[in-house]
Each structure stands twice: as C-alpha cells, then as structure tokens.
Design a protein around this motif. Structure first.
Motif, short mmCIF file in Angstrom:
data_model
loop_
_atom_site.label_atom_id
_atom_site.label_comp_id
_atom_site.label_asym_id
_atom_site.label_seq_id
_atom_site.Cartn_x
_atom_site.Cartn_y
_atom_site.Cartn_z
N ALA A 93 0.83 -1.22 0.00
CA ALA A 93 0.00 0.00 0.00
C ALA A 93 0.86 1.25 0.00
O ALA A 93 0.54 2.25 -0.65
N GLU A 94 1.94 1.23 0.75
CA GLU A 94 2.83 2.38 0.82
C GLU A 94 4.18 1.99 0.22
O GLU A 94 5.17 1.81 0.93
N ALA A 95 4.19 1.82 -1.09
CA ALA A 95 5.41 1.38 -1.78
C ALA A 95 6.39 2.53 -1.87
O ALA A 95 6.04 3.65 -2.24
N SER A 96 7.62 2.27 -1.49
CA SER A 96 8.69 3.27 -1.60
C SER A 96 9.59 2.91 -2.78
O SER A 96 9.68 1.76 -3.19
N GLU A 97 10.24 3.93 -3.33
CA GLU A 97 11.15 3.71 -4.44
C GLU A 97 12.36 2.92 -3.93
O GLU A 97 12.95 3.25 -2.91
N PRO A 98 12.77 1.85 -4.66
CA PRO A 98 13.88 1.02 -4.17
C PRO A 98 15.24 1.67 -4.30
O PRO A 98 16.21 1.20 -3.71
N GLY A 99 15.36 2.73 -5.10
CA GLY A 99 16.67 3.36 -5.22
C GLY A 99 17.13 3.38 -6.66
O GLY A 99 16.50 4.04 -7.50
N ASP A 100 18.21 2.66 -6.98
CA ASP A 100 18.83 2.78 -8.29
C ASP A 100 18.38 1.69 -9.26
O ASP A 100 19.10 1.35 -10.20
N PHE A 101 17.23 1.08 -9.05
CA PHE A 101 16.70 0.11 -10.00
C PHE A 101 15.17 0.19 -9.96
O PHE A 101 14.58 0.68 -8.99
N ARG A 102 14.53 -0.28 -11.03
CA ARG A 102 13.07 -0.33 -11.09
C ARG A 102 12.58 -1.61 -10.43
O ARG A 102 13.16 -2.68 -10.62
N LEU A 103 11.53 -1.51 -9.68
CA LEU A 103 10.89 -2.67 -9.08
C LEU A 103 9.50 -2.79 -9.70
O LEU A 103 8.65 -1.92 -9.50
#
Length: 790
Positions: free
Chosen positions: A190-200
């Motif tokens: 529900a509260e997805a955060s950006e993983p950083g330097d790659f696409r999830l």
C-alpha cells in the motif's frame, strides 16, 4: 550498410537441413549491433576409402542427394579416399550407419557443417563479412573471412533469480545492458517506496513475470547473459516456471526459445542454446581461466576477490530470510536479488573474465559459452592444416590400443634444506612438440617412409617427418602470439594461448580424440622423462644435488646456505649453460633447433620435503618452502600439504603453517606445539574444528564403508525432515561437520561434546610428526602432560 566492410565476433552458430541444402546460421556481435548471417545450400562432406566406392554407390538410390568426387587425399593408413558430398548433412549420418554394418568407415561425417565452414577458412571468432544479400539486420549468402584482431564491446546482462526452498519463482533481477530492473511476484504494498537505483516491477502472476522477461530481452537485446550457476539453476528454473504457466521462454534473438540438451556423459548437466545470445556462467569461466577458490559460491568468491559480499546466514537462514522478505518486505528482497547481479558484474570485471572468454574463443574456435572442449579446440585448428597436407582425419577409436606414461616424477630426498632453487622448463610439452616435430601427420609419414635416415627418431621406435607436419607450426604460431600478448600485457589472451598450447599433449592422450595414439603421446612424455633426467645429471656434475623433480621442473639443493644474491647468480649460470648445452646437443645429434628453455622458477631459502606418512620414503608433489624473489621478498609456499588442501580442518592448516614458519625462520617452536595442543583441548580453538567436505555421490549410493561426511549429512537431512525443511544433501553437495564423542555431527544439529582427542591424534599429530621426526622429536613427547591433564 557497407556489408563488405562489416566485421563481427561469433556469438552462436547452428545448422539445419532444408530442401535446397544445408543452411548455416551465425549470429555476430558487430559495432553496429547484432547481425544474423545465413548461408544457404551448403554441401556437407565426408570421406570414404576409394576401394569401397562400389559399396557406397549401392546406397545412392536410397539416398538421393549424395554425390561422389575424386580427391587427392588419403587416410592415415595411406588409403586413397573419395569425397561424399551431401545435399543435407543428415544424409551423411544415414550413410555412415549403413556402411557400418559392412565395417566400412565414413571419415569426418561427425564434423558439423557450421564448424567445418569456419575451420576450413581458419576462422575462430573474429570474422569479416563480404558481400551477401541484406534483409533487415540479416545477411544471406555472404562470404566470411577471418578477422583475428576484431573485438567488439559486448552488451551483457547479469541475471539472477530468487525462489522459495522448493524452487518456486519469487523474483527476477537484471543488471547491465539497458534497464536495471527486478520483476517481483505479487502486488505492490500500500505504501510502496522507491527502491533506489533500479526499477521494481510487481507482477500479478508468474506468467506475467515470464512475459515481462521476454519483452525485456527483446527491448534491451543483450549479447551475453552472465550469472552464477546461471544455466543449471536460474535458466533451468525460469524454463520450468514458463512450462508450468504454459508460456514460452523466449530469450533468444528474434524471440526464439531456449534449446535445451543434456551432457552426453552427465545427464544432470544442461546446455542452454539461445540463437544470437550466449549464457556465460561465472563459475565455469573462473575454472576455465584456472582461478582457484576453496568455495566457488558467489559469497565466497565475492569476499575473496572484491572484499565484500551479501551473506545473510547459512543456507537455511538464507532461505528463511528470503521467505521472510518475500512475505513481509519485497523491496528488501529485490535489493538482495539485484545485489547478486551487481556482484557478478564486478567479479567479471575484476577477473577480466569476459575478455578471457573472448580471447579463448578467438584462440580455440570454441563458442563463447562452451567450456572444456579441448578436443574440439584441437580439431578446429588441426583438421584444416591436415587436409592441406593431403590427409583426412581418422575416426574416434581407430587408433591402436595401449598405455602411455605420464609426466616424470623423480624420487624425492626428504628432509630440511637451506638454499634450494627450482628450475622449470617453460611450456615443456609444447616445446618438445616444437623441437622434435611430434605430430600425427608427421608420425604417419615417418611410419610409411621408405628412407628412414632423414627422419627424427623418437622414443619407442617412433619416427617423425622433418618437413611434413602440422602441430609444430601451430605451436610455433601460438608461442609467438603469446610472447606478443605478454609484451602487450594482454593477460587474458596470454592465458588463453598458454592453456591451448598446454592442452595439446593431453588431448592426444585422450581416447575420445580422433588423433589419440599411445605412441604419439609417449613421444612427448618419454622425451620429457629424458630431458629431466639428463638435466639432473648436468646439475649434479656441477656439484649440486637434485632432491626432487616433477614433469617439467627440478629442485636443486646448493649444498649449503647461500644469500639470495648468490643463489640467483648460480641459477642464472645454470640456466644459461643448460640451454646452451641443449642447443649444442640437439644440433650435433639430430640437426635440430632446440626450443627447450629452462628458467628459474623459485629460490627457497628454507625448504622441507616430507616423507610418505608412516615410512622413510620421500613423498611426491608435497613440499613447503620459504621462497625469496629477486627483490628479496619472502613468501611461504605450500604444495600438496594439509595447508593447501581443503579437506583438512582450519585447525590443522593453521598449525602446520605456524610450525613450519617458525622452523624456517629459526624461531622457537616447542612452546608453540604445546600451547597449540593445550588451547585445542581447552576449547579455545573450537571455531577451527570444522571439516568441510564434498559429497560426490547421492547419499543413498553410500552403502559400505560410509565416510564421516556422509554420516553427518544423513543426520542433517533426518533433522531437516523432522523440522519440515527440504533435504539438502540427498543428491550430494558440501557438508560442514565436527567430530564429537558420538561421531561426526553436522553443524546444523550438533548434540554431543567435541572429541578433542580425535583432533590431536588425527589432525595435529600427523602434521607435527612429519615435521618433527627428522629433528628427533615427536608430538606425543611434547604433549603427553597436557593430554593427561585434560
């Protein structure tokens, strides 16, 4: 596109039979991207003895598409042959089987069309494309010529997957060329955060994961897939997942599927062919480049090469953590997944593995992702040269039966020594081939020569032609190329050339090689025996003592302690004089130019050669020494001793290193022995007691004389079943265990106290006595008091 200027590097090769003839398909990596080359209406060829022409003609009505042609070629038995040309390659297989019932051999029918096309044009990997008919990014019916210096920058992707303990796919990570992405099974939180330097990217089902993976490969179009156990695990699981979902796995170019086949001798080992793409496994590449690690796990190699890793516990802790992250923290699992990809890319860069496999392909003619293959590499470079000498190759199994000796190993003189120098013949077997013109064609020419006076006479009555041969010229070309590679500091190319040259004698001694002949191999190995024995006589006439020798090296005791400068000077004089002596001897005796070259390998300021355990006889291939280089830098060297063997405990290896280093450096050692034994008995060394051994067979296969590691593995898997975990060892693998008062117990489930007496008598005492007994001392005498106290 200017096709007549196009250069490429071979990625994959294939053939298929079509109505108009056999078609050959090559995929090339070029500076303009991948290109497919299709050669249509090719005519495969095999050879049959001319005296069997009538038998072959009798088969022609049932096999339309075969033609016979006269040729100026003959077999190794001097029988003239005719060429059998086929519209489809499979016709040659049918003909070979039909003739086999009449005991008529069909020669070279097993050479695949795409390999023959390349080898007969002396193409290995780099090619130049001339002419042809372009259709999109494909080129039809062009001509290929060698372009040995062409090396494109390959587009690579590192692929890694994460699964459950039962190999249910959870995520797929891709790093390198194009998008850096992880495809994750499940819905986003529900509260997805950006993983950083790659696409999830979250996928609702495994079918969607495979479809997104197929699309990724079409969109980003890499030349090579890198990974760790990538074929036997990652790609295998992906294929099983795709099959289970009823969707194709389309990782080849043009969205073509993976073509799976099993190893003929090892059914559990799989090959994954993908048109236009190669899968390069990091473990296989490291082994092929002769890297050595106690463990080839990604974690172990990363720690040793990069100084970092990503461990999250042992195998079951790792699986439990992966399961936890999948259930509770999918971004953390994705980060863990893509970290594996990153480590693989960095290992390839650090060890220059991609450069090595490209240079290996260019040197051998093998496809980038084909490891092993020494016999195929030999055939690739030898067959076309042999044809130009007027011969066709024998079939596998045609050679006479018989044994042949291996490398010469001199009886050793055990003990401790000051100032031992090791002289080593540079690439001995290739230099013997080059000097004495050892060669399959040369042996045949010598065997049937009417005038034997001009021939080179070898061991066991062998005779070799001076002017008709192939292998000496091949070795000379590779030798010069390696010297140039070393001058250019091109280590991957230098290593690839060295490995190919050094494989030749072994290939000729392999029964699976069509050129196998015991007399041919003996002409190399027995000449090696003679060279080392004569070298021993030479140095002993100079007043020194040869205490050991092994295949291409000789260990020389200088009779007393010398400074490093003195030892280096003596070695330089011996090297110069031995090389000059060989040049004079061979020129005078057989009119040969000598390519034998001895050189200084090591100066040992202190050296130890043990006895065979339980006897007074000196051991072989086991020694230790304190080496000193020309700059005076010291290093402890261990060969074949417990320090260098992974099946001994760290306790034993640390003890051996500590004891020998103290003796070599003239430091007190008695207190070290007693203190080490006491610390072991008191439990201070418990972290060093773990055995790590490999289970080479299925656990069920061990029925009699069950070794400790199998007993430990059975205990571990019984426990795994009890706690509802998958069995880990039933099909082999590595086990870590300790010896307890109840016997061997795995680390996963240790219940009993340590059997310290076992470690003293089975690990420390054998090592200590081998070192101490030449000095009149023993481990038991030094440690009796401690053992009584404990």
């Amino acid at each position: 596109m200017e096709h007549n200027e196009l250069k490429g590097f071979l990625l994959t090769r294939n053939w298929r039979d079509a109505a108009a003839g056999t078609e050959i398909e090559y995929w090339l990596a070029t500076e303009a991207g991948a290109r497919k080359v299709v050669l249509t209406a090719q005519t495969p060829v095999a050879f049959v003895e001319a005296r069997h022409r009538a038998a072959v003609e009798a088969q022609l009505p049932a096999m339309p598409g075969l033609q016979l042609r006269e040729l100026e070629l003959k077999t190794f038995r001097q029988e003239p042959v005719i060429g059998v040309y086929a519209r489809q390659h499979r016709l040659l297989g049918r003909l070979a089987r039909a003739l086999e019932t009449q005991d008529i051999p069909l020669y070279e029918a097993d050479v695949r069309p795409h390999d023959r096309y390349l080898m007969e044009r002396f193409i290995t990997a780099g090619v130049s494309v001339d002419g042809g008919r372009p259709e999109g990014t494909a080129i039809f019916d062009c001509k290929l010529q060698p372009a040995p210096d062409f090396r494109p920058a390959l587009k690579v992707v590192s692929l890694d997957i994460e699964t459950s303990a039962h190999e249910e796919l959870y995520s797929i990570a891709l790093d390198g060329t194009g998008e850096r992405v992880v495809f994750m099974l499940g819905e986003p939180p529900a509260e997805a955060s950006e993983p950083g330097d790659f696409r999830l990217v979250y996928c609702p089902g495994r079918k969607a994961m495979i479809e997104r993976l197929n699309d990724w490969f079409e969109r980003n179009d890499p030349d090579a897939i890198l990974g760790w156990n990538v074929i036997q695990f990652d790609l295998r699981v992906l294929q099983a997942t795709a099959d289970g979902c009823g969707v194709p796995l389309l990782l080849g170019r043009e969205r073509r599927p993976v073509e799976w086949r099993k190893h003929p001798g090892k059914q559990s080992y799989l090959f994954a062919a993908m048109p236009g793409r190669v899968a390069i496994d990091g473990i296989e590449a490291l082994r092929s480049a002769v890297w050595s690690f106690a463990s080839f796990s990604l974690e172990a190699v990363s720690q040793e090469l990069l100084g970092e890793g990503k461990a999250i516990g042992d195998e079951y802790d790792k699986m439990a953590e992966i399961e936890r992250r999948y259930q509770q923290d999918k971004p953390a699992l994705a980060a863990y997944n893509i970290r594996d990809c990153e480590l693989v890319l960095r290992i390839f860069e650090k060890a220059r593995l991609l450069q090595f496999v490209m240079e290996r392909a260019q040197t051998t003619g093998l496809q980038l992702d084909h490891f092993g293959g020494s016999i195929a590499a030999f055939s690739h470079v030898y067959l076309p040269r042999m044809h130009r000498q007027g011969y066709v190759a024998p079939n596998v199994g045609d050679a006479p039966e018989g044994a042949f000796p291996g490398g010469y190993v001199m009886d050793s003189r055990p003990g401790f020594y000051d100032s031992v120098i090791v002289l080593d013949y540079k690439s001995l077997y290739p230099s013997i081939i080059r000097t004495f013109l050892v060669d399959p064609v040369g042996l045949v020419e010598g065997q049937y020569a009417a005038d034997t006076a001009t021939l080179i006479h070898g061991p066991n009555g062998t005779r070799f032609s001076r002017d008709k041969h192939c292998l000496p010229d091949i070795v000379t070309t590779l030798w010069r190329a390696r010297d140039e590679a070393k001058r250019a500091r091109n280590e991957p190319l230098s290593q690839a050339l060295k490995l190919l040259m050094n494989s030749f004698a072994g290939v000729l001694g392999a029964s699976g090689c069509r050129f196998f002949n015991p007399n041919l191999v003996s002409a190399v190995t027995l000449r090696g025996h003679e060279i080392v024995q004569l070298t021993r006589e030479f140095v002993e006439k100079r007043g020194y003592v040869a205490i050991y020798g092994d295949t291409d090296s000789i260990f020389i005791w200088l009779k007393r302690a010398h400074t490093n400068e003195e030892a280096q000077a003596i070695a330089a004089t011996l090297v110069k004089d031995i090389n000059a002596w060989w040049s004079h001897r061979l020129r005078e005796e057989q009119g040969l130019a000598s390519f034998l070259e001895i050189e200084l390998d090591t100066h040992y300021r202190k050296f130890f050669m043990p006895t065979i355990r339980g006897s007074d006889v000196g051991s072989k291939k086991r020694y230790a020494g304190l080496s000193v280089d020309a700059a005076g830098r010291e290093e402890m060297i261990y060969r074949g001793l417990e320090m260098a063997r992974s099946d001994w405990t760290p306790l034993a290896r640390q003890f051996q290193e500590g004891l020998l280093s103290r003796i070599f450096r003239g430091e007190p050692y008695q207190a070290f022995v007693t203190d080490y034994a006491q610390a072991t008995l008191s439990g201070e060394k418990d972290d060093l007691l773990v055995y790590r051994k490999r289970l080479r067979h299925r656990i069920a296969d061990y029925q009699v004389n069950v070794p400790p590691q199998v007993r430990a593995a059975r205990i571990a898997d019984e426990y795994n079943v009890k706690v509802n975990r998958p069995r880990q060892y039933e099909n082999g693998g590595w086990i870590r265990y300790v010896m307890t008062r109840s016997g061997p117990e795995p680390l996963e489930v240790r219940r009993s106290g340590i059997d310290y007496e076992h470690y003293l008598t089975r690990q420390l005492q054998p090592i200590a006595d081998a070192i101490l007994q030449p000095m009149g001392e023993s481990f038991a005498a030094m440690t009796t008091l401690q053992r009584r106290l404990f």
